[in-house]
Design a protein around this motif. Structure first.
Motif, mmCIF file in Angstrom:
data_model
loop_
_atom_site.group_PDB
_atom_site.id
_atom_site.type_symbol
_atom_site.label_atom_id
_atom_site.label_comp_id
_atom_site.label_asym_id
_atom_site.label_seq_id
_atom_site.Cartn_x
_atom_site.Cartn_y
_atom_site.Cartn_z
ATOM 1 N N GLU A 355 43.602 40.903 47.878
ATOM 2 C CA GLU A 355 42.550 40.547 46.920
ATOM 3 C C GLU A 355 41.367 39.953 47.672
ATOM 4 O OE1 GLU A 355 43.827 38.145 43.690
ATOM 5 O OE2 GLU A 355 45.329 39.596 42.980
ATOM 6 N N ASN A 358 36.424 39.928 43.848
ATOM 7 C CA ASN A 358 36.861 40.446 42.553
ATOM 8 C C ASN A 358 37.520 41.822 42.688
ATOM 9 O OD1 ASN A 358 37.023 40.203 39.688
ATOM 10 N ND2 ASN A 358 35.357 41.678 39.492
ATOM 11 N N TYR A 359 38.063 42.111 43.885
ATOM 12 C CA TYR A 359 38.588 43.448 44.130
ATOM 13 C C TYR A 359 40.011 43.388 44.680
ATOM 14 C CZ TYR A 359 33.581 44.330 43.940
ATOM 15 O OH TYR A 359 32.269 44.370 43.547
ATOM 16 N N ASN A 378 37.237 55.198 43.449
ATOM 17 C CA ASN A 378 38.213 54.158 43.775
ATOM 18 C C ASN A 378 39.163 54.545 44.906
ATOM 19 O OD1 ASN A 378 37.325 52.410 41.645
ATOM 20 N ND2 ASN A 378 38.407 53.735 40.199
ATOM 21 N N PHE A 463 40.986 51.203 45.938
ATOM 22 C CA PHE A 463 40.048 50.089 45.728
ATOM 23 C C PHE A 463 39.801 49.933 44.228
ATOM 24 C CE2 PHE A 463 35.850 48.187 45.462
ATOM 25 C CZ PHE A 463 35.848 47.266 46.502
ATOM 26 N N HIS A 464 40.104 48.746 43.677
ATOM 27 C CA HIS A 464 39.963 48.546 42.233
ATOM 28 C C HIS A 464 39.319 47.192 41.941
ATOM 29 C CE1 HIS A 464 42.512 52.042 41.406
ATOM 30 N NE2 HIS A 464 43.317 51.588 42.350
ATOM 31 N N SER A 465 38.526 47.162 40.896
ATOM 32 C CA SER A 465 37.946 45.899 40.424
ATOM 33 C C SER A 465 38.987 45.178 39.588
ATOM 34 C CB SER A 465 36.693 46.175 39.589
ATOM 35 O OG SER A 465 36.186 44.980 39.054
#
Length: 477
Positions: A355, A358-359, A378, A463-465
């Motif tokens: 983490e 914010n990702y 992503n 890769f994700h928010s």
């Protein structure tokens, strides 16, 4: 002739301040205003009183003890409860960069609310009188605050209302009443010291203004009444909803919907947005946050933002209190506070989610040959001879070669060409391999890390928010 007691009771009833069956917390200094207030409350049948005295610690211990003895004796003679509390005015003044006056004022405000809840009081009662209205108005004019926020008979912004039943009486009326009823009170020597701004206004400036214009008090009241009316008209004319977005690193609000409004209306919206942003950033629900958030926003700053918005400017335009930098981009106002604390990097271990801000990022080794290595929003694929993977924010020194190109370009310059605004560029994440930028999420892979059929080792990045920006609404309907 109507007595002061009768006028006092009629004012309470007319303004609907509180009732006789409610428990009241009285801000009690032992001075003439608070003595008159407590005496009248008891005389009018408001018997459930708690007198709260604050020792500011700015006078000698001997003087403070005399006042404390008087407070306790007065409460006992009235048959009510008294509480004495010391507050660190000098420490708070130095810690938060406030004046001694402001520190005492804000500490009292916060602690009055705290003790009102603690002792189950349903209203807070203070001894502000008619002369205090003039002082507050003049102080606002001297500071150049943005909009009128005069004293009112009741303030319901907090969970427990703050009431001021003496607002219709002058200081002279209060002193005459105390004299007629042979009531003693304390005299605080610091109230005469013109080193303090409010005392200078009270003892020197206002008397001079009244000498020039004997009707000064009336004129001042009328002027601020017109300002309040004007502000009410502004609010009633606004029917838009303005969104203020809160991210982990900055705030922004979209002003497109109100750009066509008058300058005054636009300034009002900007002022409200700034106040909301600061209250969120400083966490004003805590005592520390509340003290940090006490400052005035100069109207000139609000006007500057409005002018630049209407002119369509972009980039950094102004500094606000607390080190807040204001940027404009595409009719949006961005508020950026301390950016240095967000500059960091995280090691990425294969197969483990990390983490970052914010990702959520994960890098996996691909052991099988895939038919297609197309990167998406992503997901990305890249080749590398090293597994020294990190994620961090881009820096002004970063260069990379966009996929399919031959020459390198500054990463920040590339982001600007992709219409990434300034604030977003400051915190834009990138995946680096041995300190070389390998991938800009959702945008581009470094050409030297591209995957082809001759690559010996290649990897998949996910890769994700974690969350979307928090949305706050300012509604004027």
């Amino acid at each position: 002739m109507v007595s002061l007691k009768q006028s006092f009771q009629e004012f309470i009833v007319k303004q609907r301040l509180f009732s006789r069956d409610q428990r009241l917390l009285v801000s009690f200094s032992g001075g003439p205003d608070s003595v008159c207030l407590a005496y009248l409350l008891k005389l009018c049948g408001y018997s459930s009183l708690v007198l709260l005295y604050f020792n500011h610690g700015v006078r000698s211990k001997e003087d403070c003890q005399k006042d404390i003895n008087f407070v306790n004796a007065f409460a006992e003679s009235m048959g009510v409860k008294s509480i004495v509390k010391s507050i660190p005015v000098v420490f708070v003044s130095k810690r938060f960069g406030l004046s001694i006056e402001a520190s005492g004022h804000y500490l009292r405000q916060a602690l009055l609310m705290h003790y009102a809840k603690l002792f189950s009081c349903e209203a807070i009662v203070t001894g502000h009188h008619k002369d205090d209205l003039d002082e507050t108005a003049v102080m606002q004019l001297l500071r150049g605050v943005s909009f009128s926020s005069k004293l009112t008979s009741i303030n319901r912004e907090g969970r427990i209302p703050v009431t001021r039943p003496l607002l219709s009486f002058s200081k002279t009326q209060i002193l005459d009443y105390l004299h007629d009823n042979k009531l003693k009170y304390c005299v605080d020597s610091t109230n005469e010291d013109v080193v303090f701004t409010r005392n200078k206004v009270r003892h020197e400036l206002i008397p001079l203004l009244k000498e020039i214009n004997p009707n000064f008090s009336t004129c001042l009241t009328q002027t601020f009444s017109r300002l309040d009316t004007f502000q009410d008209m502004l609010y009633s004319s606004l029917d838009e909803k303005v969104s203020v977005f809160e991210t982990e690193t900055y705030f922004y609000c979209d002003m497109k919907g109100v750009l066509g409004r008058s300058d005054s209306a636009l300034c009002q919206v900007i002022y409200d947005c700034v106040r909301l942003v600061f209250s969120r950033y400083l966490n004003s629900s805590s005592l520390k946050g509340y003290l940090s958030s006490q400052f005035d926003i100069p109207y000139s700053s609000v006007e500057s933002i409005a002018i630049k918005l209407k002119e369509g400017d972009s980039g950094e335009i102004i500094m606000l209190p607390k080190g807040c930098r204001v940027f404009l981009y595409d009719s949006c106002v961005y508020f950026l506070f301390d950016s240095n604390k967000f500059i960091k990097k995280e090691k990425i271990k294969l197969g483990t989610y990390v983490e970052f801000m914010n990702y959520s990022i994960c890098i996996e080794r691909c052991d099988e040959v895939l038919e297609e290595y197309r990167s998406g929003e992503n997901v990305a694929f890249f080749s590398s001879d090293s597994e020294d993977f990190f994620v961090r924010c881009v820096t002004p020194e970063d260069f990379f070669i966009p996929f399919g190109r031959q020459s390198s370009i500054k990463v920040t310059q590339y982001l600007a060409k992709q219409h990434v605004n300034y604030c977003q560029r400051l915190f834009f994440p990138c995946v680096v391999v041995s300190e070389q930028v390998a991938w800009l999420p959702s945008l581009c892979i470094h050409d030297e890390f591209k995957v082809d059929k001759n690559s010996d080792s290649y990897y998949k990045i996910s890769f994700h928010s974690l969350t979307n920006p928090t949305k706050h609404m300012l509604s004027y309907k």
